[in-house]
Design a protein around this motif. Structure first.
Motif, PDB file in Angstrom:
ATOM      1  N   PRO A  41       6.792 -14.194   5.413  1.00  0.00           N
ATOM      2  CA  PRO A  41       7.323 -15.637   4.760  1.00  0.00           C
ATOM      3  C   PRO A  41       5.989 -16.498   4.681  1.00  0.00           C
ATOM      4  O   PRO A  41       4.882 -16.344   5.216  1.00  0.00           O
ATOM      5  N   PRO A  42       6.042 -17.371   3.638  1.00  0.00           N
ATOM      6  CA  PRO A  42       4.900 -18.296   3.506  1.00  0.00           C
ATOM      7  C   PRO A  42       4.537 -19.079   4.590  1.00  0.00           C
ATOM      8  O   PRO A  42       5.143 -19.430   5.395  1.00  0.00           O
ATOM      9  N   TYR A  43       3.165 -19.492   4.610  1.00  0.00           N
ATOM     10  CA  TYR A  43       2.624 -20.264   5.742  1.00  0.00           C
ATOM     11  C   TYR A  43       2.792 -19.704   7.045  1.00  0.00           C
ATOM     12  O   TYR A  43       3.218 -20.547   7.955  1.00  0.00           O
ATOM     13  N   SER A  44       3.012 -18.613   7.220  1.00  0.00           N
ATOM     14  CA  SER A  44       3.393 -18.106   8.638  1.00  0.00           C
ATOM     15  C   SER A  44       2.332 -17.403   9.654  1.00  0.00           C
ATOM     16  O   SER A  44       1.438 -16.576   9.055  1.00  0.00           O
ATOM     17  N   THR A  45       2.091 -17.439  10.901  1.00  0.00           N
ATOM     18  CA  THR A  45       1.228 -16.829  11.534  1.00  0.00           C
ATOM     19  C   THR A  45       2.017 -16.194  12.728  1.00  0.00           C
ATOM     20  O   THR A  45       3.150 -16.290  13.237  1.00  0.00           O
ATOM     21  N   TRP A  46       1.328 -14.585  13.253  1.00  0.00           N
ATOM     22  CA  TRP A  46       1.843 -14.048  14.030  1.00  0.00           C
ATOM     23  C   TRP A  46       0.524 -13.687  14.983  1.00  0.00           C
ATOM     24  O   TRP A  46      -0.482 -13.485  14.333  1.00  0.00           O
ATOM     25  N   VAL A  47       1.168 -13.604  16.111  1.00  0.00           N
ATOM     26  CA  VAL A  47      -0.097 -12.990  17.130  1.00  0.00           C
ATOM     27  C   VAL A  47       0.544 -11.912  17.977  1.00  0.00           C
ATOM     28  O   VAL A  47       1.764 -12.277  18.449  1.00  0.00           O
ATOM     29  N   PHE A  48       0.065 -10.471  17.796  1.00  0.00           N
ATOM     30  CA  PHE A  48       0.754  -9.472  18.492  1.00  0.00           C
ATOM     31  C   PHE A  48      -0.239  -8.995  19.460  1.00  0.00           C
ATOM     32  O   PHE A  48      -1.242  -8.953  19.331  1.00  0.00           O
ATOM     33  N   TYR A  49       0.526  -8.534  20.704  1.00  0.00           N
ATOM     34  CA  TYR A  49      -0.430  -8.108  21.988  1.00  0.00           C
ATOM     35  C   TYR A  49      -0.340  -6.490  21.574  1.00  0.00           C
ATOM     36  O   TYR A  49       0.703  -5.911  21.577  1.00  0.00           O
ATOM     37  N   PHE A  94       3.514 -14.422  19.214  1.00  0.00           N
ATOM     38  CA  PHE A  94       3.815 -15.925  18.475  1.00  0.00           C
ATOM     39  C   PHE A  94       4.255 -15.395  17.161  1.00  0.00           C
ATOM     40  O   PHE A  94       3.691 -14.492  16.503  1.00  0.00           O
ATOM     41  N   GLY A  95       5.281 -16.306  16.526  1.00  0.00           N
ATOM     42  CA  GLY A  95       6.045 -15.874  15.226  1.00  0.00           C
ATOM     43  C   GLY A  95       7.239 -15.164  15.641  1.00  0.00           C
ATOM     44  O   GLY A  95       7.386 -14.785  16.643  1.00  0.00           O
ATOM     45  N   SER A  96       7.964 -14.729  14.517  1.00  0.00           N
ATOM     46  CA  SER A  96       9.185 -14.017  14.689  1.00  0.00           C
ATOM     47  C   SER A  96       9.216 -12.643  13.968  1.00  0.00           C
ATOM     48  O   SER A  96       8.212 -12.622  13.057  1.00  0.00           O
ATOM     49  N   GLY A  97       9.839 -11.899  14.599  1.00  0.00           N
ATOM     50  CA  GLY A  97      10.147 -10.441  14.062  1.00  0.00           C
ATOM     51  C   GLY A  97       9.205  -9.504  15.030  1.00  0.00           C
ATOM     52  O   GLY A  97       8.455  -9.920  15.738  1.00  0.00           O
ATOM     53  N   SER A  98       9.580  -8.231  14.932  1.00  0.00           N
ATOM     54  CA  SER A  98       8.992  -7.186  15.740  1.00  0.00           C
ATOM     55  C   SER A  98       8.111  -6.382  15.015  1.00  0.00           C
ATOM     56  O   SER A  98       8.556  -6.005  13.649  1.00  0.00           O
ATOM     57  N   ALA A  99       7.026  -6.007  15.374  1.00  0.00           N
ATOM     58  CA  ALA A  99       5.903  -5.174  14.925  1.00  0.00           C
ATOM     59  C   ALA A  99       6.418  -3.787  14.698  1.00  0.00           C
ATOM     60  O   ALA A  99       6.984  -3.241  15.550  1.00  0.00           O
ATOM     61  N   GLY A 100       6.091  -3.247  13.545  1.00  0.00           N
ATOM     62  CA  GLY A 100       6.344  -1.523  13.507  1.00  0.00           C
ATOM     63  C   GLY A 100       5.196  -0.911  14.054  1.00  0.00           C
ATOM     64  O   GLY A 100       4.154  -1.437  14.622  1.00  0.00           O
ATOM     65  N   THR A 101       5.243   0.297  14.625  1.00  0.00           N
ATOM     66  CA  THR A 101       4.382   0.982  15.476  1.00  0.00           C
ATOM     67  C   THR A 101       3.029   1.287  14.630  1.00  0.00           C
ATOM     68  O   THR A 101       2.895   1.159  13.332  1.00  0.00           O
ATOM     69  N   LEU A 102       1.990   1.371  15.452  1.00  0.00           N
ATOM     70  CA  LEU A 102       0.392   1.202  14.783  1.00  0.00           C
ATOM     71  C   LEU A 102       0.024   2.479  15.449  1.00  0.00           C
ATOM     72  O   LEU A 102      -0.092   2.861  16.493  1.00  0.00           O
ATOM     73  N   THR A 103      -0.531   3.258  14.342  1.00  0.00           N
ATOM     74  CA  THR A 103      -1.198   4.671  14.843  1.00  0.00           C
ATOM     75  C   THR A 103      -2.730   4.737  14.618  1.00  0.00           C
ATOM     76  O   THR A 103      -3.132   4.465  13.397  1.00  0.00           O
ATOM     77  N   VAL A 104      -3.750   4.910  15.497  1.00  0.00           N
ATOM     78  CA  VAL A 104      -4.833   4.713  15.474  1.00  0.00           C
ATOM     79  C   VAL A 104      -5.419   6.174  15.606  1.00  0.00           C
ATOM     80  O   VAL A 104      -5.304   6.889  16.543  1.00  0.00           O
ATOM     81  N   ALA A 105      -6.259   6.719  14.503  1.00  0.00           N
ATOM     82  CA  ALA A 105      -7.042   7.891  14.817  1.00  0.00           C
ATOM     83  C   ALA A 105      -8.496   7.726  14.374  1.00  0.00           C
ATOM     84  O   ALA A 105      -8.983   6.843  13.534  1.00  0.00           O
ATOM     85  N   ASN A 106      -9.309   8.463  14.929  1.00  0.00           N
ATOM     86  CA  ASN A 106     -10.924   7.841  14.839  1.00  0.00           C
ATOM     87  C   ASN A 106     -11.188   6.788  14.978  1.00  0.00           C
ATOM     88  O   ASN A 106     -11.878   6.471  14.387  1.00  0.00           O
ATOM     89  N   ASN A 107     -10.349   6.031  15.981  1.00  0.00           N
ATOM     90  CA  ASN A 107     -10.756   4.507  16.309  1.00  0.00           C
ATOM     91  C   ASN A 107     -10.336   3.617  15.161  1.00  0.00           C
ATOM     92  O   ASN A 107     -10.846   2.436  15.026  1.00  0.00           O
ATOM     93  N   THR A 108      -9.705   4.184  13.926  1.00  0.00           N
ATOM     94  CA  THR A 108      -9.619   3.340  12.787  1.00  0.00           C
ATOM     95  C   THR A 108      -8.303   3.498  12.428  1.00  0.00           C
ATOM     96  O   THR A 108      -7.315   4.318  12.833  1.00  0.00           O
ATOM     97  N   PHE A 109      -7.796   2.801  11.364  1.00  0.00           N
ATOM     98  CA  PHE A 109      -6.342   2.694  11.009  1.00  0.00           C
ATOM     99  C   PHE A 109      -6.239   2.327   9.678  1.00  0.00           C
ATOM    100  O   PHE A 109      -7.333   1.568   9.141  1.00  0.00           O
ATOM    101  N   SER A 110      -5.215   2.735   9.064  1.00  0.00           N
ATOM    102  CA  SER A 110      -5.124   2.152   7.578  1.00  0.00           C
ATOM    103  C   SER A 110      -3.502   2.173   7.247  1.00  0.00           C
ATOM    104  O   SER A 110      -2.886   2.579   8.030  1.00  0.00           O
ATOM    105  N   ASN A 111      -3.108   1.038   6.137  1.00  0.00           N
ATOM    106  CA  ASN A 111      -1.871   1.310   5.660  1.00  0.00           C
ATOM    107  C   ASN A 111      -0.877   0.860   6.666  1.00  0.00           C
ATOM    108  O   ASN A 111       0.340   1.283   6.655  1.00  0.00           O
ATOM    109  N   TYR A 112      -1.303  -0.175   7.596  1.00  0.00           N
ATOM    110  CA  TYR A 112      -0.431  -0.590   8.453  1.00  0.00           C
ATOM    111  C   TYR A 112       0.397  -1.852   8.154  1.00  0.00           C
ATOM    112  O   TYR A 112      -0.376  -2.794   7.725  1.00  0.00           O
ATOM    113  N   LYS A 113       1.641  -1.801   8.008  1.00  0.00           N
ATOM    114  CA  LYS A 113       2.320  -3.142   7.919  1.00  0.00           C
ATOM    115  C   LYS A 113       3.247  -3.418   8.960  1.00  0.00           C
ATOM    116  O   LYS A 113       4.424  -2.642   9.139  1.00  0.00           O
TER     117      LYS A 113
END
Ligand code: CA
Length: 534
Positions: free
Chosen positions: A523-531, A498-517
């Motif tokens: 854009p204003p008032y926008s919603t995304w749902v990523f699988y 849901f929403g537009s654009g492609s998400a960058g890669t997400l790296t998870v270590a010790n079951n947690t993550f940080s600094n993920y963009k």
């Protein structure tokens, strides 16, 4: 007397406020988890409900009053929304336009049609896979109900003890009758029934069975349930009311555990809703969360929503509650949001991606406006741009439609891929397709920016990342992080659902993550749902 009553009322208010005070003192973790209960498998957990005021939905015979046949011919529209169940506001005979003062619990309002018309509506709804629940008004009858007329006219009446009487007035809720004063919490037109009398309970159980067994409805929205039984000067949430509801739960579930009852406990926080859920009602409306959705959509900050979600996760971790934005007793959400369609889109996205069973109030999906008095939050559905009829009737509408029907109507929004209507449809379709959105766990994410809301919703085989820019400005300064265990270690390539654009890669270590963009710019008032594939 008056002052004593005011003092008692004040004390009652203080007492009933105590839980809220306790809640604000509870430490708020940055990450919380809602865990679905394996036992909770009711059909309503997968449902999206649509609340309909029959009088205002569609008129089939030109008398200006919506009716069952009018609703039946609009079921294709209802189905096109993707909703799976309907809640019909009271359908019984009543002297009022709204119907919350019932004259006959075994009949339908003749202005809405015949019982055969109602049965045809039920059949047509069921044929489309739509379940139907109706308002059940137990707390009081109409003052013109034959039971009350008899009770009021004849001191020897068998119905006298079906109501609550006093020789003297005991305050604003006591109304002069022929046999002393009677208790009517909402109005002198709505005398409270006396549920300390087992005959009243037996009668209302009989009415409940009639609608379930003889007519075939799928359940009930229980009006004003917190007020069923008064104890002394305590008029809400009494132990006696809870005890009565436990008996009622056993009663309505007997023979069919699929029967659903959702309670209106007005203004309920999750803390209060919990006290009615499980052995009493299947679900209670979470007013606290409704307020969270709207405040966050309106103000552009995530704290109101996160706070309400934390309370819900703490008090009802199963997710067993009903959610909504506004209902027929409140100014319409579009009015609260100052007719800002971008904020309405955000509010809808928050509602339809959160835990709980969502209820949509008819017309909300096209941004109908409406501010109290009550008649004006229950106006004719805006089907077309006809300023006189709104396409609701061929005659003169029982109340004039809102002026906005010329621009906000089903006909125009149906054809516009970017309309609020099609935004609702897309979100409902997504919820229907993704179990994690319906019954999945919830983990709130840190976002480093109060205008950005993000969460993970997970089921056994999938995790979804919800990301919303609540505010009116482009956001580049944010990063998502999870303080507690959220995902299995690994590198993920989230897919945009849901929403537009492609998400960058997400790296998870010790079951947690940080600094993920996932996206550089929101854009204003926008919603995304990523699988996120596990
Ligand atoms: Ca009609």
């Amino acid at each position: 007397m008056k002052y004593l009553f005011a003092l008692i009322l004040l004390l009652t208010l203080i007492t009933s406020c105590t839980p809220t005070v306790t809640q604000t003192l509870t430490p708020s973790p940055t990450t919380i988890t809602t865990s679905p209960s394996a036992a909770a498998a009711g059909w309503w957990r997968d449902a999206v409900f649509y609340e309909i005021f029959v009088r205002s939905f569609s008129d089939s015979d030109g008398d200006g009053i919506g009716d069952f046949n009018g609703l039946t011919r609009k079921l294709d529209y209802v189905q096109s929304l993707g909703v799976s169940a309907l809640w019909l506001m009271p359908i019984h005979p009543s002297p009022s336009y709204h119907g919350y003062d019932v004259l006959d619990y075994y009949a339908v309002n003749p202005q809405y049609g015949t019982m055969d018309d109602f049965k045809r509506l039920l059949d047509e709804a069921h044929r489309r896979g739509l379940r139907v629940i109706i308002d059940l008004v137990l707390n009081h009858t109409s003052s013109r109900h034959p039971w009350f007329l008899d009770a009021n006219n004849d001191p020897q009446s068998a119905y006298h003890s079906w109501y609550v009487w006093s020789d003297a007035s005991r305050g604003r809720y006591w109304h002069p009758g022929n046999q002393g004063y009677y208790f009517g919490l909402f109005c002198n037109c709505m005398p409270d029934l006396n549920y300390n009398n087992p005959d009243v309970t037996a009668q209302m159980q009989k009415a409940t069975r009639f609608w379930l067994d003889d007519i075939g409805v799928d359940g009930f929205r229980m009006d004003a349930v917190k007020h069923l039984i008064e104890e002394g000067d305590k008029i809400e949430n009494t132990p006696a009311t809870h005890t009565w509801l436990k008996g009622f739960h056993t009663f309505y579930k007997t023979g069919n555990p699929d029967v659903y009852a959702v309670g209106e406990v007005f203004d309920a926080t999750a803390f209060i809703a919990k006290t009615y859920t499980g052995d009493q009602l299947d679900q209670v409306f979470n007013f606290e969360l409704a307020s969270g959705f709207i405040h966050s959509a309106n103000g552009g900050g995530k704290s109101a929503l996160e706070s309400a979600l934390r309370f819900a996760a703490r008090d009802l971790p199963s997710g067993e509650y009903a959610t909504f934005l506004t209902n027929h007793d409140q100014d319409r959400v579009m009015d609260v949001l100052n007719n800002d369609v971008n904020k309405a889109r955000v509010a809808a996205a928050l509602l339809l991606t959160s835990p709980g069973t969502p209820f949509i109030y008819y017309g909300e999906e096209i941004g109908m406006l409406g501010k109290k008095p009550d008649e004006d939050i229950r106006l004719p559905m805006q089907w077309t741009d006809d300023p006189v009829t709104a396409g609701f009737t061929d005659g003169k509408p029982w109340r004039a439609p809102a002026a906005t029907t010329v621009s906000a109507n089903v006909a125009v929004q149906d054809k516009d891929a970017n309309s609020l209507l099609n935004h609702y449809r897309a979100l409902i379709a997504l919820r229907n397709a993704q179990p994690a959105l319906r019954t999945g766990s919830l983990v709130l994410l840190e976002t480093g920016n109060p205008a950005v809301y993000a969460s993970l919703r997970s089921e056994a085989n999938e995790t979804l990342l919800i990301l919303v820019n609540l505010g009116g400005k482009v956001v580049t300064d944010y990063q998502l992080g999870s303080a507690s265990a959220a995902l299995q270690d690994g590198t993920y390539a989230p897919e945009t659902l849901f929403g537009s654009g492609s998400a960058g890669t997400l790296t998870v270590a010790n079951n947690t993550f940080s600094n993920y963009k996932p996206l550089a710019k929101l854009p204003p008032y926008s919603t995304w749902v990523f699988y996120i594939k596990k």
